[in-house]
Motif scaffolding. Structure first.
Motif, mmCIF file in Angstrom:
data_model
loop_
_atom_site.group_PDB
_atom_site.id
_atom_site.type_symbol
_atom_site.label_atom_id
_atom_site.label_comp_id
_atom_site.label_asym_id
_atom_site.label_seq_id
_atom_site.Cartn_x
_atom_site.Cartn_y
_atom_site.Cartn_z
ATOM 1 N N GLU A 421 32.493 -45.981 66.534
ATOM 2 C CA GLU A 421 31.174 -46.585 65.810
ATOM 3 C C GLU A 421 30.933 -47.644 66.322
ATOM 4 O O GLU A 421 29.790 -48.165 66.324
ATOM 5 C CB GLU A 421 32.067 -46.981 64.418
ATOM 6 C CG GLU A 421 31.831 -45.604 63.363
ATOM 7 C CD GLU A 421 32.419 -45.730 62.324
ATOM 8 O OE1 GLU A 421 33.260 -46.553 61.608
ATOM 9 O OE2 GLU A 421 32.599 -44.561 61.426
ATOM 10 N N GLU A 427 26.293 -42.508 63.926
ATOM 11 C CA GLU A 427 24.904 -41.388 63.421
ATOM 12 C C GLU A 427 24.966 -40.610 64.074
ATOM 13 O O GLU A 427 25.235 -39.120 62.844
ATOM 14 C CB GLU A 427 23.705 -42.728 63.932
ATOM 15 C CG GLU A 427 22.626 -41.810 63.101
ATOM 16 C CD GLU A 427 21.225 -42.202 63.654
ATOM 17 O OE1 GLU A 427 20.833 -41.502 64.004
ATOM 18 O OE2 GLU A 427 21.650 -44.016 63.845
ATOM 19 N N VAL A 428 25.401 -39.982 65.387
ATOM 20 C CA VAL A 428 25.834 -38.465 65.727
ATOM 21 C C VAL A 428 27.037 -38.479 65.184
ATOM 22 O O VAL A 428 26.877 -37.084 64.618
ATOM 23 C CB VAL A 428 26.702 -39.032 67.248
ATOM 24 C CG1 VAL A 428 26.600 -37.825 67.668
ATOM 25 C CG2 VAL A 428 25.398 -39.551 67.636
ATOM 26 N N ALA A 430 28.008 -39.016 61.659
ATOM 27 C CA ALA A 430 27.749 -38.464 60.739
ATOM 28 C C ALA A 430 26.992 -37.273 60.551
ATOM 29 O O ALA A 430 27.115 -36.076 59.691
ATOM 30 C CB ALA A 430 27.652 -39.589 59.657
ATOM 31 N N SER A 431 26.326 -37.073 61.543
ATOM 32 C CA SER A 431 25.233 -36.016 61.520
ATOM 33 C C SER A 431 25.671 -34.446 62.105
ATOM 34 O O SER A 431 25.287 -33.731 61.670
ATOM 35 C CB SER A 431 23.754 -35.769 62.139
ATOM 36 O OG SER A 431 23.579 -36.459 63.335
ATOM 37 N N ARG A 432 26.865 -34.773 63.026
ATOM 38 C CA ARG A 432 27.319 -33.584 63.830
ATOM 39 C C ARG A 432 28.405 -33.079 63.858
ATOM 40 O O ARG A 432 29.422 -32.441 64.621
ATOM 41 C CB ARG A 432 26.493 -33.456 65.169
ATOM 42 C CG ARG A 432 25.012 -33.280 65.041
ATOM 43 C CD ARG A 432 24.670 -33.151 66.847
ATOM 44 N NE ARG A 432 24.107 -34.292 67.173
ATOM 45 C CZ ARG A 432 23.670 -34.635 68.276
ATOM 46 N NH1 ARG A 432 23.728 -34.237 68.859
ATOM 47 N NH2 ARG A 432 22.853 -35.880 68.597
ATOM 48 N N LEU A 437 33.236 -33.069 66.644
ATOM 49 C CA LEU A 437 32.366 -32.210 67.601
ATOM 50 C C LEU A 437 32.437 -31.050 68.829
ATOM 51 O O LEU A 437 33.321 -32.545 69.493
ATOM 52 C CB LEU A 437 31.120 -33.794 67.827
ATOM 53 C CG LEU A 437 29.910 -32.809 68.319
ATOM 54 C CD1 LEU A 437 29.037 -31.979 67.454
ATOM 55 C CD2 LEU A 437 29.046 -34.501 68.620
ATOM 56 N N GLU A 450 23.863 -41.320 74.133
ATOM 57 C CA GLU A 450 24.402 -40.551 73.372
ATOM 58 C C GLU A 450 26.072 -40.071 75.016
ATOM 59 O O GLU A 450 27.215 -41.316 74.780
ATOM 60 C CB GLU A 450 24.622 -39.381 72.856
ATOM 61 C CG GLU A 450 23.151 -39.963 71.787
ATOM 62 C CD GLU A 450 23.204 -38.439 71.247
ATOM 63 O OE1 GLU A 450 22.383 -38.542 70.281
ATOM 64 O OE2 GLU A 450 23.330 -36.924 71.071
#
Lengths: 516, 551
Positions: A421, A427-428, A430-432, A437, A450
């Motif tokens: 974080e 963000e990555v 949270a969304s993936r 991941l 990234e």
């Protein structure tokens, strides 16, 4: 070597099989002359001999490839960590490194699998065949051995001619053959500028020239083949003529041995076997050349790098004094600067000026340098105190969490989430799918920015007091770059940060700019 | 496409003549090899019988002809083998030279937007390997008919020992190629494919790790990375070992087959001892003549793969050559809704990773466009590539250089360009001083990876090249990366003068601020509409798609 001994054994089996087969032929024919003899032993020998040979051949192949792959594996065990993970004198280009660790090892494998057994066969084969033949007709064995001397002389002469021809042509040939590959790789460029016709002519011309020059080399190289062929045929012809005349009783001298049809026929059937090992050797000539060259290169690939192993000191700042690099293509004038325990220092200079090499030298990853790199107290720098944030960070197949935690395998999930974080990977995640991941070695689906953040997170997590960053903002848009710069400024409050960059905004944020 | 037509066009009279000569020599070699052994055997046996019958018979025995034959055959075999090898290689080399030329002409005539991507090391290495496999096929081509004639000779000789022996030998010889082919396919097809795949994967992964070397050392990850690589290397080893053992199996089978043949011929022979000796040795040599089929069987899997790949390249459309022209009527650009008149200078702005490079490359026809772009009144996707390249000169981000001299690289943009024009372009790119001090000036060679020039210098050389093309539009991607600000300012000033004087339009992408002063207006990439495209399997894909692809 154990495997050489086993290969010896299998070649002996092969020679024994050849002898049994020859015996079958000889017995079979002479049985027809002496009618009272049964034919079945010939049949058995004709079948048994080749089976023995077959077993020998299989044994050679099985042993040879095992040994070859064992050796290749040994080289890999040395070269993979040596080239990828240890201090060397000079850094290699990725392509060069791959040539060493993949192509050269493949050449060594082929050398051991094909050439070495052929060499064993060539050393023992002719003598065994001659010895077996001598039991039936020692004169025939002498004839075989007698052709060896002129054969050797002929091979030396032809071999020298071939070597001279190939030495003259080889480098020109390599260059010309490389042209085709190069132009194929640059097709988009050639098409874009409409240079088809000219470059096409060039490629065709070079291809024809390669053909013409190669033939010059081959003409000489095939000469040694012809010498081998000639003496192999000569051995058969001489034995046939000698035995024939001996059987007729028409030799111009008293025959030194008593020949029967069976003995004579046996000698004749063994004659082609005498030069067979040489043919095997000739067939592996290409593997020999490539393999020997590769071995030579590999042995020099990992030179002893003088280790600077003295007792390491606790990190209390970095002092670089008169650091000098002088490699072909990279030259760094004597550099002297300090990095305090909590500091932000920029190493600047145009692309290709050696920024990354300088960082590597400070990290103690390359040996061929002059000058001193120490802690502020003058002690040796501990490699375990240095974190590295790469321009294109390493990704191993696994999850995002595993990749961040590479340097600290026992890091807790909370710690990993925290650094992730902090570097802006929130963000990555949270969304993936968070730390789970899945990441492959290419980093599919990750942007350059990234990927770079993963490298930074890894460096932060390692908790090491000195952070070396290679081009942390290159190829990033202004917003992303600003985010990284702010982060680096923040990190520099708690650690020493030395970064190679040519980004003016990043340089402006640094306490000190060291220009190469 | 069959093997025939792929070669068909390569069969120049010269190549055909060499193949013919090689086949003739191979035939002579095969036949003389069989005769040498067979006659030797017959001679021995006949001599033994004559010798046993007493001195009178012995002196009546005609030994001159057979012994002279034996010596003649020995020489004949040597010379013909030499000829066979030389001529067959000559045929293959000239045929492959022709193929390379034609293949290149076909490839270069493709449209960048849908041409197969051969820029990667693996793809070009594979192409070279395919051509080499084909070369091997031609080299061995003359030996196949020769081995048949050799086998036929063997059968005829075997007939001296009775028709039964000849029939047995004939049957065994006829069956052999099929057996070898079946066995070869079984033993090599899967491992050959696996080996190629594993090798590509290993190389790919290794290069990736080599680039991350600094981190691997810093964090002591060598063992982890080695483990990863060894996993792939083990796959490669497994496949290679299977291939190698397969060779052993074929060789062993051939040997045992020879033994069986000899036994069967001996069993079925009905004639006198000398004739049986003749037949026996002829049968053994006849099987040996067929070893060419074993080699063919082993390489068949690789050759077929290579042929298939080459054939797919041969199937690419053959476009007529359209020479590019300088000084075409300039066309207006439309990027999204924005119309850009000829001679205008604009900059494309946007975050990194937002596709600015992609847009430039699409505009230049290097790849299929995902943006709404037009040139004149037509969409870029609908315009022939020849029209695009008459309008646009792109200096790409990675500044690709062909292996050759600096002048060679500049000539790519315009053939026949003189030294004056080159120096002028280099001056604008602020590279003239650097090249002047280079060892051989314009003739300095650029090796792989640019040689003596740094990344920034290569970029400026690429700029100079784009200037020399003299197209109405210049597309620059990060032209001043790695320059110090003084030189950067000088370059921009000179470039501005040149653009104004020549009335050339500019589309610029730059992270750095200074070059942006060249542009009269900015265009944010975010406002350019994108289309979703369905990519044909073989087409070049934009990086976004490529990245999303896993192995």
């Amino acid at each position: 070597m154990i495997s050489d001994k086993r290969i010896h054994g299998f070649w002996m089996l092969d020679a024994a099989g050849a002898a049994v087969f020859a015996l079958g032929v000889a017995y079979g024919v002479s049985a027809l002359v002496a009618v009272q003899r049964p034919e079945w032993p010939a049949m058995v020998a004709l079948l048994l001999g080749p089976i023995l040979r077959g077993v020998g051949i299989l044994g050679v192949h099985w042993t040879a490839i095992d040994e070859a792959q064992r050796v290749a594996g040994g080289w890999r065990e040395r070269l993979f960590p040596g080239l990828l993970g240890r201090r060397t004198n000079k850094p290699l280009l990725a392509g060069e490194s791959a040539t060493l660790a993949i192509d050269h090892i493949a050449s060594v494998e082929a050398y051991i699998a094909r050439f070495r057994p052929a060499r064993v066969s060539a050393m023992i084969g002719p003598l065994i065949i001659a010895a077996i033949t001598a039991i039936a007709s020692w004169v025939s064995a002498l004839i075989m051995l007698g052709t060896m001397l002129p054969f050797a002389i002929g091979m030396i002469l032809a071999g020298t001619a071939a070597r001279r021809a190939s030495e003259r042509q080889l480098s020109a040939l390599e260059k010309l053959s490389g042209l085709f590959v190069d132009r194929v790789r640059n097709l988009p460029l050639i098409r874009h500028y409409g240079a088809e016709e000219r470059i096409g002519r060039q490629v065709s011309g070079a291809a024809r020239e390669v053909a013409e020059r190669t033939i010059v080399v081959l003409r000489a190289a095939f000469l040694s083949g012809a010498v081998l062929e000639f003496f192999a045929a000569l051995a058969v012809a001489l034995i046939a003529v000698y035995c024939g005349f001996a059987l007729l009783g028409m030799l111009p001298f008293t025959p030194p041995e008593h020949l029967t049809l069976e003995r004579a026929f046996f000698a004749l059937a063994m004659a082609p076997e005498f030069y067979l090992p040489m043919r095997r050797l000739a067939a592996a000539y290409h593997e020999k050349q490539l393999g020997e060259a590769a071995l030579q290169t590999l042995e020099q690939a990992l030179p002893e790098v003088p280790s600077t192993l003295s007792s390491v000191a606790r990190f209390d700042g970095l002092v670089v004094k008169d650091l000098t690099i002088d490699w072909p293509g990279v030259r760094i004038r004597p550099l002297t600067f300090d990095v305090a325990q909590h500091d932000l220092v920029a190493l600047t200079g145009p692309t290709g000026s050696g920024k990354t090499s300088t960082l590597a030298a400070i990290a103690g990853q390359v040996g061929d340098i002059d000058g001193c790199v120490t802690t502020a107290g003058g002690g040796a720098l501990d490699a375990a105190d240095i974190a590295w944030a790469a321009q294109r960070p390493l990704l191993l197949p696994g999850t995002l969490g595993e990749n961040i935690g590479l340097a600290v395998p026992d890091a807790s999930e909370t710690e990993i989430v925290m650094v992730a974080e902090r570097v802006g990977l929130g963000e990555v995640m949270a969304s993936r799918g968070g730390l789970a991941l899945a990441i492959d070695h290419r980093g599919s689906g990750l942007s350059g920015g990234e990927r770079r953040r993963i490298g930074l997170a890894r460096a932060l997590l390692s908790g090491r007091p000195l952070l070396l960053c290679d081009e942390p903002t290159a190829d990033l848009d202004a917003d992303s770059a600003a985010g990284i710069i702010a982060l680096l400024v923040e990190i520099a409050r708690e650690r020493a940060v030395l970064m190679a960059t040519h980004d003016p905004a990043l340089v402006a944020a640094a306490r000190l700019e060291v220009a190469l | 496409m069959s093997r025939r037509s792929l070669f068909g066009q390569d069969m120049t009279p010269q190549v055909r003549r060499y193949i013919g000569l090689a086949a003739l020599a191979a035939t002579v070699a095969a036949v003389s090899s069989i005769l040498l052994l067979a006659i030797s055997g017959w001679f021995l046996t006949a001599a033994a019988l004559a010798g046993a019958a007493g001195a009178a018979t012995a002196y009546g025995f005609n030994y001159l002809i057979p012994s002279a034959m034996i010596r003649l055959l020995a020489i004949l075999r040597t010379v013909s083998r030499y000829g066979e090898r030389l001529w067959s290689h000559q045929a293959a080399l000239f045929a492959m030279a022709g193929l390379r030329g034609r293949l290149f002409a076909r490839l270069v005539a493709q449209d960048n937007r849908n041409a197969p991507d051969l820029s990667g090391g693996d793809a070009s290495a594979r192409l070279i390997g395919d051509i080499a496999a084909l070369e091997d096929l031609i080299v061995r081509r003359p030996t196949l008919p020769a081995s048949m004639i050799g086998a036929a000779t063997g059968v005829i000789i075997a007939a001296f020992a009775g028709w039964q022996a000849a029939v047995v030998l004939l049957a065994l010889l006829v069956m052999l190629p099929t057996i070898l082919r079946k066995l070869g396919t079984r033993l090599t097809r899967t491992p050959a494919r696996d080996a190629a795949e594993a090798l590509g994967k290993l190389r790919d992964r290794y290069v990736e790790y080599a680039a991350a070397r600094a981190e691997i050392i810093a964090y002591g990850l060598a063992d982890r990375v080695t483990l990863e690589l060894n996993g792939i290397a083990a796959e490669l080893d497994r496949a290679n070992a299977q291939l190698f053992r397969g060779e052993g199996v074929i060789a062993a089978v051939l040997t045992i087959y020879t033994g069986g043949t000899a036994a069967l011929v001996l069993m079925s022979a009905t004639a006198s001892a000398p004739r049986v000796a003749l037949a026996l040795l002829a049968s053994v040599s006849a099987i040996e003549a067929m070893t060419a089929w074993a080699r063919t069987a082993l390489r068949q899997a690789r050759v077929e793969e290579g042929l298939r790949r080459l054939a797919s390249l041969e199937r690419l459309p053959a476009a007529p050559f359209a020479p590019s022209t300088r000084g075409s009527q300039a066309l207006a650009l439309t990027i999204g809704d924005e119309s850009v008149a000829p001679g205008t200078r604009i900059a494309i702005t946007g975050q990194s990773g937002s596709g600015k490079t992609l847009l430039l490359e699409s505009l230049a026809g290097w790849r299929t466009s995902v943006f709404e772009l037009s040139l004149g009144d037509r969409r870029v996707t609908d315009i022939p590539s020849a029209t695009i390249r008459d309008q646009i000169a792109l200096s790409p981000q990675d500044a690709p250089m062909i292996a050759g001299s600096i002048a060679d690289n500049l000539r790519v943009a315009r053939s026949g360009v003189d030294a004056n024009a080159m120096w002028q372009a280099l001056r604008i790119a602020c590279l003239d001083q650097r090249i002047l001090t280079a060892p051989e000036g314009l003739d300095t060679m650029l090796g792989e990876g640019g040689g003596i020039l740094s990344g920034g210098e290569l970029k400026r050389l690429s700029l100079a090249r784009a200037l020399l093309a003299e197209r109405p539009w210049l597309l620059l991607d990060e032209p001043t990366e790695g320059l110090d600000s003084k030189t950067e300012a000088l370059l921009i000033e000179r470039l501005r003068a040149w653009l104004e004087e020549s009335g050339t339009g500019l589309v610029l992408v730059s992270h750095r601020q200074a070059p942006l002063t060249l542009s009269e207006r900015m265009l944010a990439i975010g406002v350019v509409p994108r289309r979703q495209l369905v990519f044909p399997a073989n087409a070049m894909r934009p990086p976004a798609q490529q990245d999303g692809e896993s192995e």
